[in-house]
Scaffold this motif. Structure first.
Motif, PDB file in Angstrom:
ATOM      1  N   HIS A 176      -8.496   2.808  -2.771  1.00 60.51           N
ATOM      2  CA  HIS A 176      -9.498   2.817  -1.711  1.00 60.51           C
ATOM      3  C   HIS A 176      -9.805   4.263  -1.337  1.00 60.51           C
ATOM      4  O   HIS A 176      -8.896   5.025  -1.050  1.00 60.51           O
ATOM      5  CB  HIS A 176      -9.001   2.032  -0.493  1.00 60.51           C
ATOM      6  CG  HIS A 176      -8.652   0.614  -0.819  1.00 60.51           C
ATOM      7  ND1 HIS A 176      -9.620  -0.336  -1.078  1.00 60.51           N
ATOM      8  CD2 HIS A 176      -7.463  -0.007  -0.972  1.00 60.51           C
ATOM      9  CE1 HIS A 176      -9.027  -1.491  -1.347  1.00 60.51           C
ATOM     10  NE2 HIS A 176      -7.723  -1.301  -1.293  1.00 60.51           N
ATOM     11  N   VAL A 229       0.199   4.868   1.265  1.00 59.67           N
ATOM     12  CA  VAL A 229      -0.797   5.582   2.030  1.00 59.67           C
ATOM     13  C   VAL A 229      -0.363   7.036   2.154  1.00 59.67           C
ATOM     14  O   VAL A 229       0.764   7.322   2.534  1.00 59.67           O
ATOM     15  CB  VAL A 229      -0.971   4.962   3.433  1.00 59.67           C
ATOM     16  CG1 VAL A 229      -2.026   5.703   4.215  1.00 59.67           C
ATOM     17  CG2 VAL A 229      -1.318   3.491   3.325  1.00 59.67           C
ATOM     18  N   TYR A 270      -1.123  10.460   4.064  1.00 58.17           N
ATOM     19  CA  TYR A 270      -1.787  11.004   5.235  1.00 58.17           C
ATOM     20  C   TYR A 270      -1.677  12.517   5.231  1.00 58.17           C
ATOM     21  O   TYR A 270      -0.732  13.073   4.692  1.00 58.17           O
ATOM     22  CB  TYR A 270      -1.140  10.492   6.520  1.00 58.17           C
ATOM     23  CG  TYR A 270      -1.393   9.039   6.786  1.00 58.17           C
ATOM     24  CD1 TYR A 270      -2.604   8.624   7.319  1.00 58.17           C
ATOM     25  CD2 TYR A 270      -0.435   8.087   6.505  1.00 58.17           C
ATOM     26  CE1 TYR A 270      -2.841   7.285   7.560  1.00 58.17           C
ATOM     27  CE2 TYR A 270      -0.663   6.751   6.747  1.00 58.17           C
ATOM     28  CZ  TYR A 270      -1.864   6.354   7.277  1.00 58.17           C
ATOM     29  OH  TYR A 270      -2.097   5.038   7.512  1.00 58.17           O
ATOM     30  N   GLN A 330      -7.967  11.469   1.119  1.00 63.77           N
ATOM     31  CA  GLN A 330      -7.399  10.310   1.829  1.00 63.77           C
ATOM     32  C   GLN A 330      -7.498   9.021   1.026  1.00 63.77           C
ATOM     33  O   GLN A 330      -7.825   7.961   1.557  1.00 63.77           O
ATOM     34  CB  GLN A 330      -8.061  10.150   3.203  1.00 63.77           C
ATOM     35  CG  GLN A 330      -7.896  11.350   4.086  1.00 63.77           C
ATOM     36  CD  GLN A 330      -8.570  11.176   5.428  1.00 63.77           C
ATOM     37  OE1 GLN A 330      -8.769  10.069   5.906  1.00 63.77           O
ATOM     38  NE2 GLN A 330      -8.928  12.278   6.050  1.00 63.77           N
ATOM     39  N   TRP A 331      -7.233   9.105  -0.265  1.00 63.71           N
ATOM     40  CA  TRP A 331      -7.228   7.914  -1.105  1.00 63.71           C
ATOM     41  C   TRP A 331      -5.968   7.106  -0.838  1.00 63.71           C
ATOM     42  O   TRP A 331      -4.884   7.662  -0.656  1.00 63.71           O
ATOM     43  CB  TRP A 331      -7.265   8.297  -2.576  1.00 63.71           C
ATOM     44  CG  TRP A 331      -8.630   8.686  -3.070  1.00 63.71           C
ATOM     45  CD1 TRP A 331      -9.708   9.110  -2.338  1.00 63.71           C
ATOM     46  CD2 TRP A 331      -9.052   8.713  -4.424  1.00 63.71           C
ATOM     47  NE1 TRP A 331     -10.769   9.387  -3.155  1.00 63.71           N
ATOM     48  CE2 TRP A 331     -10.392   9.162  -4.437  1.00 63.71           C
ATOM     49  CE3 TRP A 331      -8.432   8.402  -5.623  1.00 63.71           C
ATOM     50  CZ2 TRP A 331     -11.127   9.295  -5.611  1.00 63.71           C
ATOM     51  CZ3 TRP A 331      -9.158   8.553  -6.790  1.00 63.71           C
ATOM     52  CH2 TRP A 331     -10.496   8.985  -6.780  1.00 63.71           C
ATOM     53  N   LYS A 332      -6.122   5.796  -0.822  1.00 54.67           N
ATOM     54  CA  LYS A 332      -5.005   4.876  -0.627  1.00 54.67           C
ATOM     55  C   LYS A 332      -4.877   4.002  -1.870  1.00 54.67           C
ATOM     56  O   LYS A 332      -5.853   3.395  -2.297  1.00 54.67           O
ATOM     57  CB  LYS A 332      -5.247   4.014   0.604  1.00 54.67           C
ATOM     58  CG  LYS A 332      -5.331   4.821   1.887  1.00 54.67           C
ATOM     59  CD  LYS A 332      -5.762   3.942   3.044  1.00 54.67           C
ATOM     60  CE  LYS A 332      -6.017   4.782   4.269  1.00 54.67           C
ATOM     61  NZ  LYS A 332      -7.390   5.228   4.379  1.00 54.67           N
ATOM     62  N   TYR A 381       0.839  -1.190   0.000  1.00 54.29           N
ATOM     63  CA  TYR A 381       0.000   0.000   0.000  1.00 54.29           C
ATOM     64  C   TYR A 381       0.877   1.245   0.000  1.00 54.29           C
ATOM     65  O   TYR A 381       1.908   1.293   0.654  1.00 54.29           O
ATOM     66  CB  TYR A 381      -0.845   0.086   1.278  1.00 54.29           C
ATOM     67  CG  TYR A 381      -2.012  -0.830   1.313  1.00 54.29           C
ATOM     68  CD1 TYR A 381      -3.226  -0.444   0.774  1.00 54.29           C
ATOM     69  CD2 TYR A 381      -1.934  -2.071   1.907  1.00 54.29           C
ATOM     70  CE1 TYR A 381      -4.324  -1.270   0.815  1.00 54.29           C
ATOM     71  CE2 TYR A 381      -3.023  -2.909   1.950  1.00 54.29           C
ATOM     72  CZ  TYR A 381      -4.226  -2.498   1.410  1.00 54.29           C
ATOM     73  OH  TYR A 381      -5.314  -3.320   1.458  1.00 54.29           O
ATOM     74  N   ASP A 416      -3.601   0.736  -3.536  1.00 48.27           N
ATOM     75  CA  ASP A 416      -3.203  -0.634  -3.216  1.00 48.27           C
ATOM     76  C   ASP A 416      -2.606  -1.242  -4.487  1.00 48.27           C
ATOM     77  O   ASP A 416      -3.328  -1.689  -5.370  1.00 48.27           O
ATOM     78  CB  ASP A 416      -4.445  -1.403  -2.758  1.00 48.27           C
ATOM     79  CG  ASP A 416      -4.178  -2.865  -2.445  1.00 48.27           C
ATOM     80  OD1 ASP A 416      -3.067  -3.357  -2.704  1.00 48.27           O
ATOM     81  OD2 ASP A 416      -5.109  -3.519  -1.939  1.00 48.27           O
ATOM     82  N   THR A 428       0.933  10.133  -8.437  1.00 52.07           N
ATOM     83  CA  THR A 428       1.468  10.531  -7.131  1.00 52.07           C
ATOM     84  C   THR A 428       2.706  11.411  -7.274  1.00 52.07           C
ATOM     85  O   THR A 428       3.166  11.979  -6.294  1.00 52.07           O
ATOM     86  CB  THR A 428       1.818   9.296  -6.271  1.00 52.07           C
ATOM     87  OG1 THR A 428       2.795   8.521  -6.961  1.00 52.07           O
ATOM     88  CG2 THR A 428       0.587   8.458  -5.984  1.00 52.07           C
TER      89      THR A 428
END
Length: 158
Positions: A157, A4, A6, A146-148, A2, A150, A56
């Motif tokens: 997510h 992540v 934040y 707050q998209w993650k 993942y 995977d 990203t």
């Protein structure tokens, strides 16, 4: 694995206007087909989908200026942006505009995008993959919502 993202919110910060529930967006098809994480969206309830690259490495969300010109009669909030230096070293003037879009008919957003000329890069991707990109969802959007990502299961997510 993942990735992540934040962020810390201050009590003074406004919360997003939408109330989207947790959702998983599959990106396996786009990664297997294009080699890129791409999400189809409907801009301003258009009949056809537009393709946004989830990037990203981009600190801002970007929309190609031709997309802005196509929808400018539906854009209610736009302003002159700033000059930025692109990855190829060129200086480009931009504007910022609010775009309404829907993902998978359930996730609704109204977000600011930096609008600029993207045809050189997007045309190269279209030449290599056969798919035309219309914009980029950058880390500003990913962090705010707050998209993650995977990468193991090839899903995003929300």
């Amino acid at each position: 694995m993942y990735v992540v993202l934040y962020f810390h919110t201050s009590p003074k910060r406004k919360q997003p206007m939408h109330q989207n529930k947790a959702h998983s967006i599959p990106i396996a098809f786009s990664i297997q087909t294009l080699g890129l994480p791409v999400i189809p969206v409907k801009l301003f309830n258009a009949e056809n989908h537009s393709l946004l690259l989830v990037d990203t490495g981009s600190d801002r969300s970007i929309m190609d200026i031709t997309v802005y010109n196509h929808f400018k009669d539906k854009i209610t909030n736009s302003e002159q942006g700033q000059n930025i230096i692109t990855t190829n070293g060129q200086t480009s003037s931009t504007l910022t505009a609010q775009f309404d879009f829907i993902i998978e008919d359930t996730l609704k957003f109204s977000e600011p995008f930096t609008c600029m000329e993207c045809s050189v890069g997007f045309n190269q991707i279209q030449k290599e993959t056969g798919y035309q990109l219309h914009g980029i969802l950058g880390t500003d959007f990913l962090v705010k919502h707050q998209w993650k990502i995977d990468f193991e299961n090839l899903q995003i997510h929300t």
